[in-house]
Design an enzyme around this catalytic site. Structure first.
Site, PDB file in Angstrom:
ATOM      1  N   LEU A 153       8.445 -86.252 -15.491  1.00 13.41           N
ATOM      2  CA  LEU A 153       9.321 -87.326 -16.146  1.00 13.41           C
ATOM      3  C   LEU A 153       8.825 -88.846 -15.894  1.00 13.41           C
ATOM      4  O   LEU A 153       8.038 -88.891 -14.897  1.00 13.41           O
ATOM      5  CB  LEU A 153      10.841 -87.040 -15.535  1.00 13.41           C
ATOM      6  CG  LEU A 153      11.435 -85.667 -16.095  1.00 13.41           C
ATOM      7  CD1 LEU A 153      12.497 -85.300 -14.999  1.00 13.41           C
ATOM      8  CD2 LEU A 153      11.758 -85.796 -17.572  1.00 13.41           C
ATOM      9  N   PRO A 154       9.404 -89.679 -16.665  1.00 14.02           N
ATOM     10  CA  PRO A 154       8.827 -91.138 -16.514  1.00 14.02           C
ATOM     11  C   PRO A 154       9.291 -91.793 -15.140  1.00 14.02           C
ATOM     12  O   PRO A 154       8.333 -92.417 -14.693  1.00 14.02           O
ATOM     13  CB  PRO A 154       9.623 -91.879 -17.728  1.00 14.02           C
ATOM     14  CG  PRO A 154      10.105 -90.705 -18.530  1.00 14.02           C
ATOM     15  CD  PRO A 154      10.392 -89.527 -17.822  1.00 14.02           C
ATOM     16  N   THR A 176       5.440 -89.169 -11.157  1.00 10.58           N
ATOM     17  CA  THR A 176       4.990 -90.208  -9.983  1.00 10.58           C
ATOM     18  C   THR A 176       6.256 -91.085  -9.892  1.00 10.58           C
ATOM     19  O   THR A 176       6.569 -91.843 -10.750  1.00 10.58           O
ATOM     20  CB  THR A 176       4.048 -90.752 -10.685  1.00 10.58           C
ATOM     21  OG1 THR A 176       2.802 -90.087 -10.772  1.00 10.58           O
ATOM     22  CG2 THR A 176       3.371 -91.951  -9.752  1.00 10.58           C
ATOM     23  N   LYS A 217      -0.441 -90.034  -3.733  1.00 10.86           N
ATOM     24  CA  LYS A 217      -0.853 -90.472  -4.874  1.00 10.86           C
ATOM     25  C   LYS A 217      -0.486 -91.918  -4.747  1.00 10.86           C
ATOM     26  O   LYS A 217      -1.685 -92.878  -5.492  1.00 10.86           O
ATOM     27  CB  LYS A 217       0.133 -90.008  -5.909  1.00 10.86           C
ATOM     28  CG  LYS A 217      -0.106 -90.551  -7.430  1.00 10.86           C
ATOM     29  CD  LYS A 217       0.029 -89.941  -8.671  1.00 10.86           C
ATOM     30  CE  LYS A 217      -0.553 -90.549  -9.731  1.00 10.86           C
ATOM     31  NZ  LYS A 217      -0.072 -90.026 -10.986  1.00 10.86           N
ATOM     32  N   LYS A 251       2.945 -99.316 -13.006  1.00 14.41           N
ATOM     33  CA  LYS A 251       4.046 -98.728 -12.591  1.00 14.41           C
ATOM     34  C   LYS A 251       3.504 -98.240 -10.941  1.00 14.41           C
ATOM     35  O   LYS A 251       4.550 -98.557 -10.193  1.00 14.41           O
ATOM     36  CB  LYS A 251       4.435 -97.502 -13.425  1.00 14.41           C
ATOM     37  CG  LYS A 251       5.563 -96.741 -12.983  1.00 14.41           C
ATOM     38  CD  LYS A 251       5.380 -95.444 -13.721  1.00 14.41           C
ATOM     39  CE  LYS A 251       6.204 -94.274 -13.051  1.00 14.41           C
ATOM     40  NZ  LYS A 251       6.044 -93.096 -13.276  1.00 14.41           N
TER      41      LYS A 251
END
Lengths: 296, 296, 296, 296
Positions: free
Chosen positions: D64-65, D95, D170, D245
């Site tokens: 998902l975003p 992420t 990450k 982001k």
């Protein structure tokens, strides 16, 4: 005028005190029992939650730590909007992002309640003395009413524009402030290392194009500005962690509108580094420590 | 008083003119024939090299582009120190690193010649009007004499300390200036994007802790400060490439004494980027272009 | 082949030793008597100045601290160009700005002497082991000859382009290196503070898009990379002050061609800050200290 | 094994496809009708909301975003935790910040549901080819099961530590990546301006201490790395706005633990500036545009 005051901490408590001193009735709420005790001693009437305080009021003032608390107090389970009458006025003096207060004001508008933002500058000293500057964001037709409410607490009440404009003005001002303080720290430390007398250097800067509030009123080099935190071990000033919070608001707001803050992004991290090193409570002019050799 | 003036360019030419207007005799030298023509028209006496001009003088003023020219004029093949008499006074108004003028002054001292630094602020407008600020580095006992020489050219003559202190003051001031201008650009561009009226924002900043010379006198947003370069397409101001030169001097001097300039190091590169993009001649307040979307 | 080797310090002394080990005759000069003593013990022949050493040679190698020494050795009063024969070859392995060696090579060319730049990477360990990388800037027709000279001292001899290209390659490489080391320091310190095991984090990075020499070979977190300075208190590595020198060369060269180095400008100052705090001799991976709380 | 896959966009759609290709039953949900159409064409079974899909499953994968979507899908009104059976496994490959997934996993743990994070690297190309790298944060005893689920979608499944460690890995990796890409851009642009052949320069860097993923695999200078976005106008890569982001997540997480990111704070703003200038969709290696003169 019946005022509810939500948030009676270091700033809010002193502000409410000035309203009481002006002879006004103030209904108050805070989570801290100590804060409540000070408030009632000064003549305030305490309540168990924001809603209970607001039920008696036609004007609500809020002074809270962050956006989530503001949302909760206005829109949450015991939120004040649920009980306020049409025609009421709410003034949020917290320092938060501009969008949150715009969103809350839009909810209020549907109920005929005017909500505006009025963040302050002047710190706890200005709060106590009733000499705060209020940066007000509101429709023009409400400004006069806002002014009359804020008058016992401030000496400088500026209309910045529509709802949210007060917050925008504050974060832009503090962005410039945070950067220029670090700039003065760099310049003063460089000059001293190069051998010029800091007093002489400050004199030149303050009569030249480098002058700014940070060089004149709050010079980070000890002994330059009378009464500046630098002269008392950087105590009793504008805490680095509060500057860090305001820079965070600037960068968050900038991100929402895709606006870059090249120096702001760096300087936020410099204050973060200063906090990591144990200086979160010191005045933000203690940033000059990053430019001085560590003491033996 | 017989004055030799070496370096009759944009700044020096106008300064020499004010000396001539004050009725003084000025012996001059410049490499440019155009500069010499203007100088002689105004009543100056021109020579083929610095030495020839200095032979007739007991006071030498130099206004040159960079340290290498200053070294050449004082110590080079046709250098003035070779011909000046004991008791002469030399004033270097160029903006260069502090060490170079200290080194030259040490050579002069052996001959009984006092050499001091007196870089200026105020630009070509101040040079023409005779309203420059001079930041003077000299032994205290020579300051009065320096003052009397500089008086026809400036309205503000500040004693900063020993030889070199004038340069130190100037580079520290301009370091703070370069950073605070970029800070104001960031803050104004952010506020405008967030929707506040730039006039209102500048009003708040200028009555609050963000105020600085760059927000008040030379605001980078067009139309805020009367007569600022922003209102005329950033022309006729303090050229970005000159700000870049001064930041380079600050960083070089800082490197010599192992002093970090975290914001200075970044902001130098931002002005460098602005120059790369073709704006070297624009006023340095054009840095605000980096914070605005490119026009279609 | 008769070689003159000028500059027999930490690097040059070890390099000359490898030439002697290869059975070559080496005429040497250094200002330090200790350096000369080591050199003659190993079989080198010492001289009183660079010129005297060069008179016996057809190949000159220079390994000097900075551009001013290189200029002095080639073009100064006892400079080698005054005595070298047409057809001689000079190789400068110092790390200096690209323009200086281009200028010197142009002088040499007029006398029929080929001068090229060949800065190294690999440090004192590589110098001792004869495993240096040489980044060579020279006309193509001279590269083979350069290679044969450098072979006893290096395992990797790369032709980067015309004269000066070796220096350009080195400063660009070290610019990236200096930034990426700080980046790895930030990332490792952040991960550790957030609670991930540093070994696990390094494992992910090194098999992913964050991997770089600084994360794999010289990770700033102790115990990650075998034999990295981080594991021995940041000793015996590439000294922070040398990284600072190379970043200074990058920024100086960039300034000459009006090229901005936004991260480079900042990172130079971070290493400067590290030096100011007393860590100039430590490996540059000690930059990670800026991201860790100070020890009690 | 019955899998529910929530979020079938650019990444999730391709990942689900690989599960279907491996012969598994996949129950899916997405808000986009186009995404659902592709999914059902490939053999997936679509549902009206996440809960309906999860009711048929013992394994849930989410892609998902942002954090708010993840919270909604797990804990919201039609959230999957309300219907999953004890012993179910949830893998979030979005992420997001590490804290959100830790909080959600704590809720799941009370119901006997194991929830872990497994963000990916490899982009849409890796998603399509089934060659993603998964960075998994989970208790050790669940890793084998996670691995078996992810196998059809990835070639590299790394156990980073407890829940949240995948996200930590990450964001730390991408922090280093974002900085080192800008570093390579600075170095390549500087070298080219100084006159070295970009191919030769990249060759030196990639065999030296400046080498990194950004210099080898995705060099921002066109024509250096085979198949890199630089060679096709910076299209079809890792979009600048996605890098932005991820840097935002790093800085937010760092702020929560009071960790400074000096280069990270600056580089985030540089990518923000790039987005403001209209390049949000281009590969983040297009940051090199900030170092090149604007085309006429």
């Amino acid at each position: 005028m019946n005022i509810a005051f939500i948030g009676l901490g270091n700033m809010g408590g002193k502000m409410a005190h000035n309203l009481l001193n002006a002879g006004l009735t103030v209904h108050g709420f805070d989570l801290s029992e100590v804060a409540i005790a000070h408030f009632t001693e000064a003549g305030g009437i305490a309540y168990a939650n924001p809603q209970a305080a607001a039920e008696r009021a036609d004007v609500v003032i809020t002074m809270l730590p962050a956006a989530k608390h503001v949302k909760e107090v206005y829109l949450g389970e015991n939120g004040v909007l649920a009980v306020l009458k049409t025609g009421s006025l709410c003034i949020d003096s917290s320092t938060i992002d501009p969008q949150t207060i715009k969103d809350i004001a839009a909810v209020g508008a549907k109920q005929g309640i005017q909500i505006c933002d009025a963040p302050v500058s002047g710190g706890t000293i200005g709060a106590q003395a009733g000499t705060l500057t209020f940066m007000v964001g509101t429709q023009s037709n409400a400004f006069e009413r806002v002014q009359s409410v804020l008058k016992p607490m401030g000496k400088n009440i500026v209309h910045c524009g529509e709802v949210g404009a007060g917050q925008i003005a504050k974060i832009c001002n503090n962005l410039i402030l945070g950067i220029s303080m670090a700039a003065v720290a760099e310049g003063m430390a460089l000059g001293a290392k190069l051998g010029i007398d800091p007093q002489a250097l400050a004199g030149v800067i303050n009569s030249s194009s480098g002058r700014c509030w940070s060089s004149e009123i709050c010079n980070p080099w000890p002994g330059i500005s009378a009464n500046a935190p630098a002269g008392r071990g950087y105590s009793d000033g504008f805490a680095t962690q509060l500057m860090l919070k305001d820079l965070g608001l600037a960068i968050e707001a900038a991100g929402q509108v895709k606006q870059p803050l090249l120096l702001g992004g760096l300087v936020q991290q410099l204050y973060q580094q200063l906090c990591m090193q144990g200086n979160a409570q010191l005045d933000f002019s203690s940033i000059i420590q990053q430019y001085l050799p560590k003491e033996a």
